[in-house]
Design an enzyme around this catalytic site. Structure first.
Site, PDB file in Angstrom:
ATOM      1  N   PHE A 154      -0.476  11.019   8.135  1.00  0.00           N
ATOM      2  CA  PHE A 154      -0.975   9.661   8.302  1.00  0.00           C
ATOM      3  C   PHE A 154      -2.265   9.522   7.507  1.00  0.00           C
ATOM      4  O   PHE A 154      -3.219  10.273   7.701  1.00  0.00           O
ATOM      5  CB  PHE A 154      -1.203   9.326   9.772  1.00  0.00           C
ATOM      6  CG  PHE A 154      -1.330   7.846   9.971  1.00  0.00           C
ATOM      7  CD1 PHE A 154      -0.198   7.040  10.072  1.00  0.00           C
ATOM      8  CD2 PHE A 154      -2.583   7.243  10.011  1.00  0.00           C
ATOM      9  CE1 PHE A 154      -0.312   5.666  10.201  1.00  0.00           C
ATOM     10  CE2 PHE A 154      -2.698   5.861  10.145  1.00  0.00           C
ATOM     11  CZ  PHE A 154      -1.562   5.077  10.249  1.00  0.00           C
ATOM     12  N   VAL A 155      -2.269   8.556   6.583  1.00  0.00           N
ATOM     13  CA  VAL A 155      -3.426   8.414   5.696  1.00  0.00           C
ATOM     14  C   VAL A 155      -4.138   7.086   5.922  1.00  0.00           C
ATOM     15  O   VAL A 155      -3.530   6.100   6.355  1.00  0.00           O
ATOM     16  CB  VAL A 155      -3.012   8.534   4.206  1.00  0.00           C
ATOM     17  CG1 VAL A 155      -2.603   9.957   3.867  1.00  0.00           C
ATOM     18  CG2 VAL A 155      -1.885   7.566   3.854  1.00  0.00           C
TER      19      VAL A 155
ATOM     20  N   ASP B 222       6.877   4.066   3.320  1.00  0.00           N
ATOM     21  CA  ASP B 222       7.047   5.113   4.327  1.00  0.00           C
ATOM     22  C   ASP B 222       8.536   5.220   4.627  1.00  0.00           C
ATOM     23  O   ASP B 222       9.280   5.892   3.915  1.00  0.00           O
ATOM     24  CB  ASP B 222       6.193   4.733   5.546  1.00  0.00           C
ATOM     25  CG  ASP B 222       6.184   5.800   6.624  1.00  0.00           C
ATOM     26  OD1 ASP B 222       6.678   6.902   6.384  1.00  0.00           O
ATOM     27  OD2 ASP B 222       5.686   5.527   7.730  1.00  0.00           O
TER      28      ASP B 222
ATOM     29  N   ASP C 230      -5.195   1.561   7.192  1.00  0.00           N
ATOM     30  CA  ASP C 230      -6.018   1.584   8.402  1.00  0.00           C
ATOM     31  C   ASP C 230      -5.438   2.467   9.498  1.00  0.00           C
ATOM     32  O   ASP C 230      -4.242   2.815   9.478  1.00  0.00           O
ATOM     33  CB  ASP C 230      -6.120   0.181   8.975  1.00  0.00           C
ATOM     34  CG  ASP C 230      -4.814  -0.234   9.669  1.00  0.00           C
ATOM     35  OD1 ASP C 230      -3.748  -0.165   9.014  1.00  0.00           O
ATOM     36  OD2 ASP C 230      -4.848  -0.578  10.859  1.00  0.00           O
TER      37      ASP C 230
ATOM     38  N   ASP D 232       0.807  -1.217   0.000  1.00  0.00           N
ATOM     39  CA  ASP D 232       0.000   0.000   0.000  1.00  0.00           C
ATOM     40  C   ASP D 232       0.837   1.263   0.000  1.00  0.00           C
ATOM     41  O   ASP D 232       0.583   2.194  -0.759  1.00  0.00           O
ATOM     42  CB  ASP D 232      -0.966   0.001   1.199  1.00  0.00           C
ATOM     43  CG  ASP D 232      -0.271  -0.268   2.533  1.00  0.00           C
ATOM     44  OD1 ASP D 232       0.964  -0.473   2.554  1.00  0.00           O
ATOM     45  OD2 ASP D 232      -0.957  -0.269   3.576  1.00  0.00           O
TER      46      ASP D 232
END
Ligand code: XMP
Length: 174
Positions: free
Chosen positions: A146-147, A97, A153, A94
């Site tokens: 933060f997405v 980071d 989630d 996903d």
């Protein structure tokens, strides 16, 4: 919650990524490995646009624990994978980071004999990377926030949202 990437933009970009992957793969079978749990929706949409012979396997990696948004110790579970010898692997996740998770998974897949390992991420967070690592396919570059949504989630919530949104005040990030 503020919408960062609407659903129609995601769908459009996923189609573009699938076209690029298929073009470069030139009809050769591809062995897709998704990193649970965040990859789920991206992977499901991507593979349905991929005009290639393919297999799908899933591995587990988690570095975020419970209701915090700061990375903890990385836990990898790759024991469900079959023999990778000679396979052309596409690793799907996903978000990139710090890069710790994907760089470790890629090393491990190479160690297990994959002929090639390419990496597709839906999102890349800018200014966060701690290891030198370059994904082959990137959906969107996003700012350091933060997405959630589209598989991502917070404390196991929000994965089902059809868009990517910024979570306003997640604990652990001021
Ligand atoms: P690293 O730091 O190893 O982390 O590249 C990759 C994993 O961290 C999670 N992650 C997030 N999850 N919103 C999330 O829901 C975020 O903004 C976020 N940033 C990192 C994610 O599981 C990813 O695979």
């Amino acid at each position: 919650m503020q919408i960062l990437i609407p659903a129609d933009q995601i769908a459009h970009r996923v189609r573009e990524l699938a076209d690029q992957i298929a073009r470069e793969q030139q009809g050769r079978p591809i062995f897709i490995i998704g990193v649970l749990t965040g990859c789920l929706i991206f992977l499901a949409d991507l593979v349905r646009q991929l005009d290639l012979p393919l297999q799908i396997h899933l591995v587990q990696a988690s570095s975020y624990r419970g209701a915090v948004t700061v990375p903890g110790q990385l836990q990898l579970r790759l024991d469900t994978l079959p023999d990778l010898t000679g396979r052309e692997v596409l690793l799907v996740d996903d978000i990139l980071d710090t890069g710790q998770t994907l760089s470790k998974v890629v090393d491990e897949l190479r160690r297990r004999g994959a002929a090639s390992v390419r990496v597709a991420v839906l999102l890349r967070k800018e200014g966060r990377q701690q290891v030198v690592f370059e994904p082959d396919y990137i959906g969107f570059c996003i700012p350091d926030a933060f997405v959630v949504g589209y598989g991502l989630d917070y404390n196991d919530e929000y994965r089902h949202l059809p868009y990517i949104a910024v979570l306003s005040h997640p604990s652990g990030r001021g």
